[in-house]
Design a protein around this motif. Structure first.
Motif: not given
Ligand code: KG4
Ligand code: ZN
Length: 336
Positions: A7-9, A75-77, A298-301
């Motif tokens: 959930s970084s973005c 994700t923590n950063g 792109s962003d994904n788990a």
């Protein structure tokens, strides 16, 4: 199995990966692109509220796997503080309730591991990371050895696609839209400068190019007066300059390092024209280019889950009371 959360973005995603086989047994991602489009970029507060609604819904679908979980990864950063928090708080709760450890994952390292989803790792490899938040070349020798060789001095690649799109009122995210328009445009109509082309610096810079696009749009009478052809030609000429910039700097690094594997990762790695340009370069230099599946650029788990497997096997786990979100520091070089 490991449950992973991203959930970084502006993407809410959860995945469950088998530790032994590396296979994904559950994967879901809900993107917020349409909600942010009218603002021309991600609105952090809105993104956070949307994660708070979508993450629990996705988690509900995954609950049959709970008894088999050995760890929860998150994700923590780096990323947006208020959106990272949503995933981290969820992970802490899962960790406390199921009594399993947490694995904190750096978002950029997860992007690198998107290369190895459902696969074995390939080391050493030079990785060009081009996302909405970052642009860098990383020498990856192992899970614990990732060295930044070059990075951007100002904007990132994805961000510059987004800003260029915003200047032409094309909505958010700009990358896919610019790429589509560029494929029908004349890349030689506008002579946008290739950044740092006369500089020996091994770094990237996008702010000058962005400004050149802004000036060009003004000369054509502003965004409202741009014809469809103008937009296609600006997109094509802009993409050509960006690609030349990436190639020029990467080429020097590829030639200096004796590493025979290369890959592009991050949201902008989905850009076909950039991929193809690097294919030619790699062929010339006798380097093997590895690709991330388009849906995992792109962003994904899934990428979070993949690196978490290696952390778990190396016993790099923590307790839910000791995890927080990281505020990112801008680093030009050094260990990632
Ligand atoms: O990796 P990502 O999902 O999020 C970050 O970690 O930042 O990357 C999102 C970025 C956005 O800026 C988007 O415009 C860009 O990736 N992007 C593209 C393309 N698809 C997405 N840029 C260029 N060409 C594309 N086809
Ligand atoms: Zn990302």
């Amino acid at each position: 199995m490991i449950l992973s959360i991203e959930s970084s973005c502006d993407d809410s995603s959860i995945s469950i990966t088998q530790i032994k086989t590396k296979k994904i047994v559950f994967y879901k991602k809900i993107s917020q692109e349409s909600e942010h489009s009218e603002f021309g970029g991600v609105v952090p507060e809105l993104a956070s509220r949307l994660h708070a609604v979508t993450l629990p819904k996705i988690l509900e679908e995954a609950k049959d796997f709970f008894p088999q979980l050995k760890a929860v990864a998150v994700t923590n950063g780096p990323g947006l503080g208020v959106t990272l928090m949503e995933g981290v708080e969820m992970a802490k709760t899962i960790s406390a309730v199921l009594n399993i450890p947490i694995i904190a994952v750096n978002h950029l390292k997860a992007h690198i591991y998107s290369l190895f989803i459902e696969k074995e790792t390939v080391f050493p490899i030079l990785v060009l990371l081009i996302s909405g938040g970052h642009t860098m070349i990383v020498k990856v020798e192992s899970l614990n050895s990732m060295q930044i060789l070059a990075s951007t001095m100002d904007d990132s690649i994805g961000e510059s696609f987004d800003k260029c799109a915003k200047m032409m009122n094309l909505g958010y995210p700009g990358g896919p839209e610019i790429e589509k328009l560029a494929s029908q445009g004349d890349e030689n109509r506008f002579n946008f400068p290739v950044p740092l082309s006369n500089s020996p610096l091994l770094a990237f810079s996008l702010s000058g190019l962005k400004n050149a696009v802004r000036v060009q749009i003004e000369q054509l009478g502003g965004a409202k007066n741009l014809s469809g052809q103008d937009k296609r030609d600006i997109s094509a000429s802009f993409q050509k300059a960006i690609t030349a910039h990436l190639l020029q700097k990467s080429k020097k690094i590829l030639a200096n390092q004796n590493i025979k594997n290369f890959a592009i990762v991050g949201g902008a790695a989905a850009n076909k024209s950039i991929r193809e340009a690097f294919d030619l370069l790699c062929n010339k230099l006798n380097i093997k280019q590895h690709f991330v599946e388009l849906k995992y650029c792109s962003d994904n788990a899934a990428m979070v889950g993949r690196i978490a497997i290696d952390y778990y096997l190396n016993n790099r786990i923590t307790d839910y009371k000791n995890i927080s979100t990281l505020v990112s520091k801008k680093r030009q070089t050094g260990e990632l």
